[in-house]
Design a protein around this motif. Structure first.
Motif, PDB file in Angstrom:
ATOM      1  N   CYS A   5      90.930  47.600 -52.899  1.00  0.00           N
ATOM      2  CA  CYS A   5      90.254  46.307 -52.764  1.00  0.00           C
ATOM      3  C   CYS A   5      88.854  46.454 -52.194  1.00  0.00           C
ATOM      4  O   CYS A   5      87.941  45.729 -52.583  1.00  0.00           O
ATOM      5  N   CYS A  54      94.315  47.365 -55.790  1.00  0.00           N
ATOM      6  CA  CYS A  54      93.803  46.012 -55.980  1.00  0.00           C
ATOM      7  C   CYS A  54      94.394  45.457 -57.283  1.00  0.00           C
ATOM      8  O   CYS A  54      94.825  46.213 -58.155  1.00  0.00           O
ATOM      9  N   CYS A  77      90.501  40.053 -50.140  1.00  0.00           N
ATOM     10  CA  CYS A  77      89.808  40.603 -51.311  1.00  0.00           C
ATOM     11  C   CYS A  77      89.479  39.477 -52.286  1.00  0.00           C
ATOM     12  O   CYS A  77      90.359  38.705 -52.664  1.00  0.00           O
ATOM     13  N   CYS A  87      91.481  39.784 -55.568  1.00  0.00           N
ATOM     14  CA  CYS A  87      92.903  39.444 -55.446  1.00  0.00           C
ATOM     15  C   CYS A  87      93.082  37.939 -55.254  1.00  0.00           C
ATOM     16  O   CYS A  87      93.996  37.334 -55.817  1.00  0.00           O
TER      17      CYS A  87
HETATM   18 ZN    ZN Z   1      91.994  43.386 -54.333  1.00  0.00          ZN
END
Ligand code: ZN
Ligand code: ACM
Length: 762
Positions: free
Chosen positions: A281, A300, A340, A343
């Motif tokens: 990430c 990630c 992140c 994400c």
């Molecule tokens: Zn991520």
């Protein structure tokens, strides 16, 4: 008779005796795993180079295996011609089942597939003397007892796992391990190939997996709980080339063992991220992990990472014919995903509730990909997080609740709970055992495993397809150490897997294990031998204390001393429970008529004031760590320093507890002490607060006190409380659980365990 003649007669006599020894009589069957029916008949079959093999073509692979083992052994000509018939019998429903009939003229093996015939061959090999497997062994003939065996496995998935990431082993050893699985009629090798500490499979598209991810710069020394952490400063690593992988897979296939590769995701992937930081990430450079545990740098959920994993899986799928690919799924902290932007954007775009559903998205996406390649996924029970991928098989390791949930929703399950299947735990409470991760899993406990959780109906139980023993190798730097940890527990596991519950018997199993030692020795396997150890236990009979000693194997004596000296052949033989009325040390060992066999057992008994009192705890200890129950806390015996899972420690998960000790006659006391385990790497924390109340004798008053324990880094936190000599009738101790495991620690966010040892009152 002159001297020369005397010598000649002596020589002839010796030769005759030697000859007789060479011509062994048939051995008594001591087969592991125990066949489901076995009847001994009269007579023997003479196996030699004059034994012909007759077979149906479909069974040829089993015949070829038999020939590869036996052909090198026989020389000479015995004159007696006989036959082993391998008969294809399609009326046998289970493809792994076999019938084996040995009589004086012939041996008949019946099976509906080469696999069943192969298991008959494995049984037949165990009907030959152990020495016969030795490379140099030569004979004219061998005898096999006439018998009838009808046999089939209890479970269809019979597996052993091996972690080659924490430590790596030569291909030759992997083959030896597979040979052992096949010998024990196991059919699955779960090859744990990727981890934070190393990536061990060649992936041609990503050379940095070989150059970077396969090596760590150094390795943690000692136990994770030893503080401060120290490292060996030596680069460690390597990987299996695709050619080697193919060689292993083919070798396993010849032995009817399926190799399931495990490619971990989304967690336990720090080594891959070290090679390709863009897979994580943060995009920041991390290193291949040098110590054990759970790490926050996980894959990630951006498209680039999925592309990478799919490309890796393409190469993996091409190497492994197995229906299953293991995708890991365990121990993936969501720390990075929470902050992140990729994400978080994924969560939004896919309409997911949180990071747990993102884990489910990850696994389901990978399942879809593997399904499109004709493969099924299997994953650790964390794949249940945020919903289960539609076709997934669950490997239940954190107890059995994952198994129950999965089976109830119609998913296949492989049972591998830490309580019975983790062979990285200690197998003996002898303090001289080589360092292991922790826990306590003796042979008998493995053997006692009933893989079907009580919560399942008969219909739901069908989803429990099998069981697997796991060998995590943080503390197994060499293949010899792997063998030590796996054997003999793997023998017990083979019987859990193969033999029907009604045909299992621990005493009988132990006798067979004792006999099996010869076979393991000849195979060059570094097995652990704890059979000649002693189990001791404090017991109470009519309010008096006694100490009971037991050993497993038959026909031997336990000799003991109470004066601190080591027992010898002259020491007293144990006949009945030893009365205990003061503090003392018992030393004992198992002897045959000539010598001491096992290690010396030694037990200090601290006959303190609470021994024999009444004790109660307001909560049940956790099922997996219930020791000897509440009484074990005041039985005069302290637990092991390293084996918090032994029968003296009690474990509670996330709960405050109240312990009440009642004296039948008032006692003058001046100190209370106990110990708490503090193995933070195993999620175990000493409490920070303990409260006491004492009920006084003279006026029934109660006094209270609270004691705080400082944040300690010791593995064992000793705790002592002193008061002026006071006569009391009752002591109440409130022990507060540590609470939630803090950020940055193993198991962060989970409830901490409390492990408490003997409560000593003086
Ligand atoms: Zn991520
Ligand atoms: C596991 O032991 N982390 C599956």
């Amino acid at each position: 008779m002159n001297f020369k003649k005397k010598c000649l007669v002596l020589f002839l006599l010796v030769s005759i005796i030697a000859c007789k020894e060479n011509e062994q009589s048939a051995i008594d069957p001591q087969i592991i795993p125990a066949p489901n029916t076995l009847n001994i008949n009269k007579g023997e079959f003479l196996l030699s180079s004059n034994t012909n093999l007759v077979y149906d073509e479909e069974l040829k692979p089993a015949v070829a295996y038999w020939e590869s083992i036996t052909t090198p052994v026989f020389g000479g000509n015995t004159g007696e011609v006989n036959t082993i018939k391998f008969v294809l019998d399609k009326t046998i429903k289970n493809l792994e089942a076999y019938n084996l009939v040995v009589n004086t003229e012939e041996i008949t093996i019946k099976a509906s597939s080469a696999k069943g015939a192969f298991y008959a061959v494995q049984t037949l090999i165990q009907l030959l003397p152990a020495e016969f497997i030795e490379k140099e062994y030569k004979s004219n003939s061998l005898k096999i007892k006439a018998l009838t065996i009808t046999d089939k496995p209890q479970f269809s998935y019979r597996g052993m796992h091996l972690d080659v990431a924490r430590h790596m082993y030569p291909v030759e050893f992997i083959k030896k391990y597979i040979d052992a699985l096949a010998m024990l009629k196991m059919n699955t090798f779960h090859w744990h190939l990727t981890e934070d500490q190393g990536w061990r499979i060649e992936i041609k598209k990503y050379p940095k997996l070989q150059k970077v991810a396969a090596y760590r710069k150094e390795t943690l020394m000692g136990h994770y709980s030893d503080q401060p952490h120290q490292f060996d400063g030596k680069k460690y690593g390597g990987y299996y080339t695709q050619e080697e992988v193919k060689e292993v897979v083919a070798y396993a296939a010849e032995r009817f063992v399926t190799v399931i590769p495990e490619i971990e995701m989304p967690g336990h992937s720090q080594a891959a991220i070290a090679a390709y930081p863009e897979l994580g990430c943060t995009g920041e450079q991390v290193e291949v992990a040098t110590k054990w545990g759970v790490f926050e740098d996980i894959y990630c959920t951006k498209d680039e990472t999925f592309n990478f994993i799919e490309n890796v899986l393409d190469e993996v799928v091409a190497l492994f014919p197995s229906e299953y690919i293991h995708i890991g799924g365990d121990e993936a902290p969501k720390t990075r995903w929470k902050t992140c932007k990729n994400c978080q954007a994924r969560i939004k775009a896919e309409g997911l509730k949180d990071e747990h559903e993102l884990q489910n998205y990850f696994i389901t996406r990978m399942e879809k990909y593997l399904n499109s390649k004709g493969k099924q996924i299997i994953g650790w029970d964390e794949i249940l997080e945020g919903g289960l991928a539609p076709n997934a098989t669950v490997m239940s390791w954190r107890g059995t609740s994952g198994a129950v949930e999965a089976a109830k929703s119609g998913h296949n399950v492989v049972m591998t709970p830490t309580s019975h299947c983790y062979f990285d735990y200690y197998q003996s409470d002898n303090e001289n055992e080589p360092t292991a991760i922790g826990g306590y899993l003796p042979l008998e406990k493995v053997y006692s495993f009933n893989p079907i959780p009580d919560e399942l109906t008969e219909e739901e139980s069908k989803y429990i397809i099998g069981v697997q023993g796991n060998v995590w190798t943080e503390y197994m730097p060499t293949s010899e150490q792997v063998e030590y940890m796996a054997f003999p527990r793997i023998l017990a596991m083979s019987e859990v897997l193969w033999t029907n519950t009604e045909n299992k018997n621990y005493r009988d199993f132990v006798t067979r294990v004792e006999d099996f030692h010869k076979r393991l020795y000849v195979l060059g396997i570094n097995y652990a031998n704890h059979l000649y150890e002693i189990n001791g236990e404090m017991i109470s009979i009519n309010n008096e204390s006694f100490y009971k000693l037991e050993t497993l194997t038959e026909g031997k004596d336990i000799r003991y001393t109470l004066d601190g000296n080591e027992p010898t052949l002259k020491s007293e033989i144990y006949k009945a429970e030893i009365p205990i009325s003061k503090s003392l040390e018992i030393k004992a060992a198992v002897f045959n008529a000539e010598e001491k066999l096992g290690k010396i057992f030694s037990q200090n008994i601290n006959f303190h004031k609470a021994v024999g009192a009444k004790i109660s705890i307001d909560k049940e200890p956790h099922k997996a760590y219930s020791g000897s129950g509440a009484e074990g806390l005041i039985n005069g015996i302290s637990g092991s320093v390293s084996r918090y899972g032994d029968k003296e420690w009690l474990g509670f998960w996330g709960e405050d507890i109240v312990v009440i000790i009642d004296f039948s006659t008032p006692k003058e006391i001046s100190s209370i002490s106990t110990r708490f385990h503090n193995g933070n790497g195993q999620w175990i924390y000493a409490p920070e607060e303990i409260g006491f109340s004492f009920k006084l004798q003279e006026d029934g008053r109660t006094i209270n006190d609270i004691k705080l324990i400082k944040d300690s880094h010791d593995l064992i936190v000793d705790y002592a409380y002193k008061i002026e000599p006071t006569v009391v009738t009752r002591i109440e101790i409130v022990i507060k659980n540590y609470g939630t495991i803090p950020e940055g620690k193993q198991g962060a966010g989970n409830k901490a365990w409390t492990f408490i040892d003997e409560i000593i009152i003086n």
